[in-house]
Design a protein around this motif. Structure first.
Motif, PDB file in Angstrom:
ATOM      1  N   LYS A   1      10.592  13.553  -1.814  1.00  0.00           N
ATOM      2  CA  LYS A   1       9.681  14.426  -2.564  1.00  0.00           C
ATOM      3  C   LYS A   1       9.949  14.390  -4.063  1.00  0.00           C
ATOM      4  O   LYS A   1       9.101  13.993  -4.844  1.00  0.00           O
TER       5      LYS A   1
ATOM      6  N   TYR B   1       7.007  13.506   5.254  1.00  0.00           N
ATOM      7  CA  TYR B   1       6.321  13.560   3.961  1.00  0.00           C
ATOM      8  C   TYR B   1       6.596  12.273   3.183  1.00  0.00           C
ATOM      9  O   TYR B   1       7.750  11.884   2.993  1.00  0.00           O
TER      10      TYR B   1
ATOM     11  N   ARG C   1       5.304  10.564  -0.576  1.00  0.00           N
ATOM     12  CA  ARG C   1       4.438  10.692  -1.740  1.00  0.00           C
ATOM     13  C   ARG C   1       3.351   9.634  -1.656  1.00  0.00           C
ATOM     14  O   ARG C   1       3.618   8.492  -1.267  1.00  0.00           O
TER      15      ARG C   1
ATOM     16  N   ASP D   1       6.673  16.144  -9.172  1.00  0.00           N
ATOM     17  CA  ASP D   1       6.528  16.805  -7.875  1.00  0.00           C
ATOM     18  C   ASP D   1       5.055  16.720  -7.461  1.00  0.00           C
ATOM     19  O   ASP D   1       4.191  17.270  -8.147  1.00  0.00           O
ATOM     20  N   CYS D   2       4.789  16.021  -6.363  1.00  0.00           N
ATOM     21  CA  CYS D   2       3.389  15.831  -5.938  1.00  0.00           C
ATOM     22  C   CYS D   2       2.908  16.918  -4.982  1.00  0.00           C
ATOM     23  O   CYS D   2       1.801  16.844  -4.454  1.00  0.00           O
ATOM     24  N   GLU D   3       3.759  17.906  -4.714  1.00  0.00           N
ATOM     25  CA  GLU D   3       3.342  18.976  -3.801  1.00  0.00           C
ATOM     26  C   GLU D   3       2.607  20.052  -4.588  1.00  0.00           C
ATOM     27  O   GLU D   3       2.880  20.279  -5.757  1.00  0.00           O
TER      28      GLU D   3
ATOM     29  N   ALA E   1      -1.317  11.747   4.597  1.00  0.00           N
ATOM     30  CA  ALA E   1      -1.174  12.987   3.826  1.00  0.00           C
ATOM     31  C   ALA E   1      -2.292  13.942   4.222  1.00  0.00           C
ATOM     32  O   ALA E   1      -3.404  13.507   4.508  1.00  0.00           O
TER      33      ALA E   1
ATOM     34  N   ARG F   1      -3.606  17.127   0.403  1.00  0.00           N
ATOM     35  CA  ARG F   1      -2.769  16.737  -0.727  1.00  0.00           C
ATOM     36  C   ARG F   1      -3.632  16.646  -1.985  1.00  0.00           C
ATOM     37  O   ARG F   1      -4.723  16.060  -1.932  1.00  0.00           O
TER      38      ARG F   1
END
Ligand code: LLP
Length: 423
Positions: A245, A319, A321, A334-336, A359, A362
């Protein structure tokens, strides 16, 4: 810094633009960085150098022949779990006298193959396996070096499908039985007790389980030595975690700090079996958007990569990315969560299963048909777990080295899909 980086709004692997590889070799496409593989191996070699360990790269994480050769040339040894993996490392030119062999269901043929290859040790997972190794070593008139794989009953807090060191898992033998099993080995002229083995699960992001395991291992080794066994190896398996992550993956030094002091204290040899730590962030999967659609109030990006390539999200809800190769919004650290200029979407594959996704919900930059997409951290348990389900040919693998690239596995053809079948 990872070899996978954005430069001038597009993704590079080392010095090579990833889109160029996708155009030349098609998608889905595995792309690996040689310098990342070597860098991660070196990080472990350096962190543990004080105790001169044998690093047995875990072939199951990524067993491509070229990767194995790269690891071998850089001084790595190997952890195998089948006759097929042993064959692979032999083909890669490995010195089998430094290879370890784990697995709960070794067949007679596999044991014979490993004894003939004179491997460093079997990680023995049951009493019945000890009997089998002794019997076959007797037939071959040799001695099987064994490490007892002990279940230390430590909760490594991994996904329930990838935990191995808790009581009730199928792996290893109860730690309380160590001396009884060791005595059995001592009585057999065709067995030699070389050490003990533990593997706690994968991936493990905290050092605590290793701190506990090395202590438990040291206690067992001391007990066995008191009883006259020449137990000289502690194999702590693999499991070192990585960053999927952000930067949650500890450094090799962090793990070494809790392991090395005890190894020095008891004065034994250390073996490690890292797979994911070396391969995980050294590879990505590139796919291409085939269609986009809005249905049921959702935006779907349908791309040509599927669970037949990367099964981890479907199998473990893992998870990864996901970000375009030429993004309209720079990839954040941070792609969350919510990302400005992005819209929530599902990234799905073409396979006829609802679990075929990479994903869900997202936030992603706008994309259209033809755009390339990158699934990060896919170098470990990626291509090795791919399948031909839905009669999908397995994807090609490319190894990048600086400005060079090499096809290390070409794409399967339709003819190869049916090559072993008869009508
Ligand atoms: N040694 C033994 C005995 C193992 O069973 C494993 C992994 C390793 C070493 C290497 O573990 P690593 O360092 O790579 O964490 N397919 C799953 C992972 C399964 C791991 C199986 N054993 C995934 O995609 O997460």
């Amino acid at each position: 810094m990872s070899a996978f980086h954005y430069q001038n709004d597009e993704l590079f692997c080392e010095n090579v633009p990833v889109a160029q590889l996708a155009e030349e070799f098609g998608t889905p496409l595995w792309v690996y960085s040689k310098s990342d593989f070597l860098g991660r191996l070196k990080e472990i070699q350096d962190a543990f150098a004080e105790v001169d360990p044998v690093i047995c790269y875990s072939v199951k994480a990524n067993g491509n022949l070229s990767i194995l050769k790269t690891m071998n040339d850089a001084g790595s040894s190997f952890d195998v779990v089948s006759g097929g993996e042993l064959f692979r490392v032999q083909q890669a030119g490995a010195d089998t006298s430094r290879v370890v062999f784990a697995g709960v269901g070794k067949t007679d043929e596999e044991i014979r193959q490993a004894l003939k290859a004179d491997i460093l040790m079997f990680d023995v997972e049951s009493e019945a396996e000890l009997d089998a190794i002794a019997r076959i070593a007797g037939e071959l008139n040799c001695v099987g070096r064994v490490a007892l794989r002990l279940n230390p009953d430590i909760d490594a807090k991994t996904h329930h499908k990838t935990t191995t060191g808790k009581k009730g898992n199928k792996f290893g033998m109860d730690i309380e039985r160590a001396t009884e099993l060791a005595d059995k080995v001592l009585k057999d002229e065709h067995l030699e007790l070389t050490g003990i083995h533990m593997h706690l699960g994968s991936p493990i992001l905290s050092t605590d389980p290793y701190a506990k395991a090395v202590k438990k291992g040291a206690e067992v080794i001391s007990q066995l030595r008191e009883k006259g066994h020449n137990t000289n190896w502690l194999n702590l398996g693999g499991g070192f975690g990585i960053s999927y992550k952000t930067d949650e993956g500890p450094s090799a030094q962090t793990y070494a700090d809790v392991i090395v002091p005890t190894i020095k204290e008891i004065g034994c040899r250390l073996a490690l079996e890292p797979g994911r730590f070396i391969a995980g962030n050294s590879g990505v999967l590139i796919s291409q958007i085939v269609f986009t659609k809005r249905e049921g109030g959702k935006l779907f990006y349908i791309q040509d990569g599927g669970m037949t390539d990367l099964v981890r999200p479907a199998m473990y809800d893992s998870y990864h990315r996901v970000w375009p190769v030429k993004p309209k919004v720079p990839m954040p650290f941070d792609c969350e969560g919510e990302i400005e200029g992005c819209e929530p979407a599902d990234v799905v594959g073409p396979v006829c299963e609802s679990c075929d996704y990479f994903a869900k919900d997202r936030y992603l930059p706008p994309m259209q048909r033809g755009d390339y997409l990158c699934m990060f951290s896919a170098g470990a348990y990626g291509s090795v777990m791919s399948s031909n389900y839905n009669a999908r040919p397995r994807s090609a693998e490319i190894l990048v080295d600086g400005s060079e690239n090499q096809v290390i596995r070409r794409r399967e053809t339709y003819e190869e899909l049916i090559a072993l079948e008869q009508t």
